[in-house]
Design an enzyme around this catalytic site. Structure first.
Site: not given
Ligand code: UD1
Length: 434
Positions: A22-23, A92, A116, A121-124, A304, A326, A396
């Site tokens: 999926k990822n 997401r 989920c 889960r911010p996107i900063d 995961d 994480i 999902r």
């Molecule tokens: C992806 C995976 C998810 C997996 C995760 C960690 C997909 C579709 N999803 O999620 O299944 O659990 O990797 O292996 O591939 N963070 C911030 N700011 C940001 C981005 C992330 O603070 O801009 C934080 C997140 O809140 C989290 C951590 O960084 O605490 C890891 O997030 P990230 O590696 O980005 O995971 P996803 O890409 O959301």
């Protein structure tokens, strides 16, 4: 309402083949937007998140054809850069369209993503990196209007090896002139898979030891790619096998992708036999506890895989300790798992799992995708018949889960309440009429 009905107690046995990851599928489908030609993507899993992504692609002007697990996307006519709020909120990974639309059209109008609820889960990191690379954002509540004003190529140092941020930077940079380097990039196998797909279309993305180098190209051409097998699915089967004293073969595994989980299954007393891409796991009658598991970015233990492993450890001999580093909200499923009679204490980001002899059936609600998988593992091990609700979360990330587990000797059915009620009333009518 749909739910799974599981009668536990059967030891899993038999053979099962992994579906595509999926990822990997989600970023790769998103990357198809960058290609002015046909992308043929094999081993694409049939998951609700994949279907939602294909809907977004269609809404942007792509043609999408499906033939079994092969998806053919033609993005030659992509001309829309808008994604509506409800599509964005469904998952997401929709945020990855930010990078691919900016890369292809220089503009993206979309909303903050959903997904989920396993943390804030911010996107900063995504936005800061794209701004450094020349993107401009106008935020209005959850609406984001983005353009590329002054494209730059430079070294981006991520404060954390975020999977999504790494993917977004790659997607944005593939068609920019010059070289972008991501330092402290995510090392998850899905990043290499995304690079392999882009490179099959004429891109130049080099992934090596926590760095990603993207050499911009003028255009991408048609390409063909096979998605890697789902390592999280593999670890879910392993946990289910461990929890039920099973003996199964998982086909199409990539051992290097699963290396971070193998030592813990060994510690639990499971025997693992690898023969090329087939993994046999033989679980003992009763598992041993694991001393400590800490979730970490790859090559650490995957977050995961945490929840299904916890479910297996509920009946291990002794107390196991799991530290989640994480996501801050990744133990929400635990109160549901405790309904099976498990004894798990949560203290901030630590779970202490005091092994009990036997789980008992319960009716439980999935709180998120992998937490839902933990409930499946719990129900498979429990005595009696359990019901698992909120299975939309599970759909999902697991393709027809009831079929694959049935093939492994599990007693699991997907029940549709309305259909069951209809069937029952038809039977009643037939009785009255006869
Ligand atoms: C992806 C995976 C998810 C997996 C995760 C960690 C997909 C579709 N999803 O999620 O299944 O659990 O990797 O292996 O591939 N963070 C911030 N700011 C940001 C981005 C992330 O603070 O801009 C934080 C997140 O809140 C989290 C951590 O960084 O605490 C890891 O997030 P990230 O590696 O980005 O995971 P996803 O890409 O959301």
């Amino acid at each position: 309402m749909n739910y799974f009905e599981i009668t536990g107690g059967n030891s899993l046995n038999g053979e099962v083949r992994l579906h595509g990851a999926k990822n990997s599928a989600l970023p790769i489908l998103t990357a198809a937007v960058l290609v002015k030609g046909q992308c043929v993507i094999h081993n694409c899993p049939d998951l609700s998140d994949v279907r939602k992504t294909l809907e977004i692609l269609k809404s942007l002007g792509c043609s999408v054809e499906q033939n079994g697990s092969t998806v053919i996307i033609d993005a030659a006519d992509v001309n829309k850069c808008y994604i509506d709020e409800s599509s964005m909120r469904k998952m997401r990974s929709s945020i990855l369209f930010l990078g691919s639309l900016l890369g292809r059209l220089g503009k993206a109008d979309l909303y903050l993503p959903g997904g989920c609820e396993i943390g804030t889960r911010p996107i900063d990191m995504h936005l800061n990196a794209l701004m450094e690379l020349g993107a401009c954002f106008n935020e209005n509540g959850s609406y984001l209007s983005c353009t590329v004003k002054n494209p730059q190529c430079k070294r981006i140092i991520l404060p954390f090896a975020s999977v999504g941020a790494t993917e977004n930077i790659i997607l944005y940079s593939v068609l920019q002139e010059g070289t972008t380097i991501i330092v402290n990039a995510a090392r998850e196998p899905e990043i290499q898979d995304l690079a392999d797909f882009i490179n099959s279309c004429g891109g130049s993305v080099i992934v090596s030891n926590g760095e990603v180098q993207i050499n911009g190209v003028k255009a991408l051409h048609s390409g063909e790619h096979t998605i890697i097998p789902d390592r999280i699915l593999a670890s879910t089967y392993m946990s289910a096998c461990a929890a039920t004293a099973g003996d199964i073969i998982i086909d199409d595994v990539k051992p290097t992708h699963l290396a971070p989980v193998f030592p813990y299954f060994n510690e639990m007393g499971c025997r693992l036999y690898l023969d090329n891409r087939r993994l046999r796991i033989v679980a003992p009658k009763r598992l041993k506890r694991v001393r400590k598991v800490t979730t970490l970015p790859f090559p650490g233990f995957p977050t995961d895989s945490q929840s299904p492993l916890v479910a297996a450890l509920t009946t291990a001999r002794g107390t196991s300790c799991i530290k989640e580093t994480i996501f801050e909200n990744r133990f929400r499923y635990v109160s549901e798992l405790n309904r099976f009679g498990a004894d798990i204490e949560i203290n901030d980001n630590l779970a202490l799992i005091n092994g009990v002899r036997q789980l008992q059936c319960a009716d439980v609600f999935a709180t998120d995708l992998r937490g839902g998988a933990a409930l499946i593992v719990g129900a498979l091990a429990a005595q009696g018949t359990s019901k698992i609700y909120n299975i939309n979360f599970i759909d999902r990330g697991y393709e027809a889960l009831e079929k694959s587990f049935s093939g492994l000797n599990a007693d699991i059915k997907r029940i549709n309440d309305e259909e069951r009620e209809k069937d029952e009333s038809i039977k009643e009518c037939e009785k009255i009429c006869s």
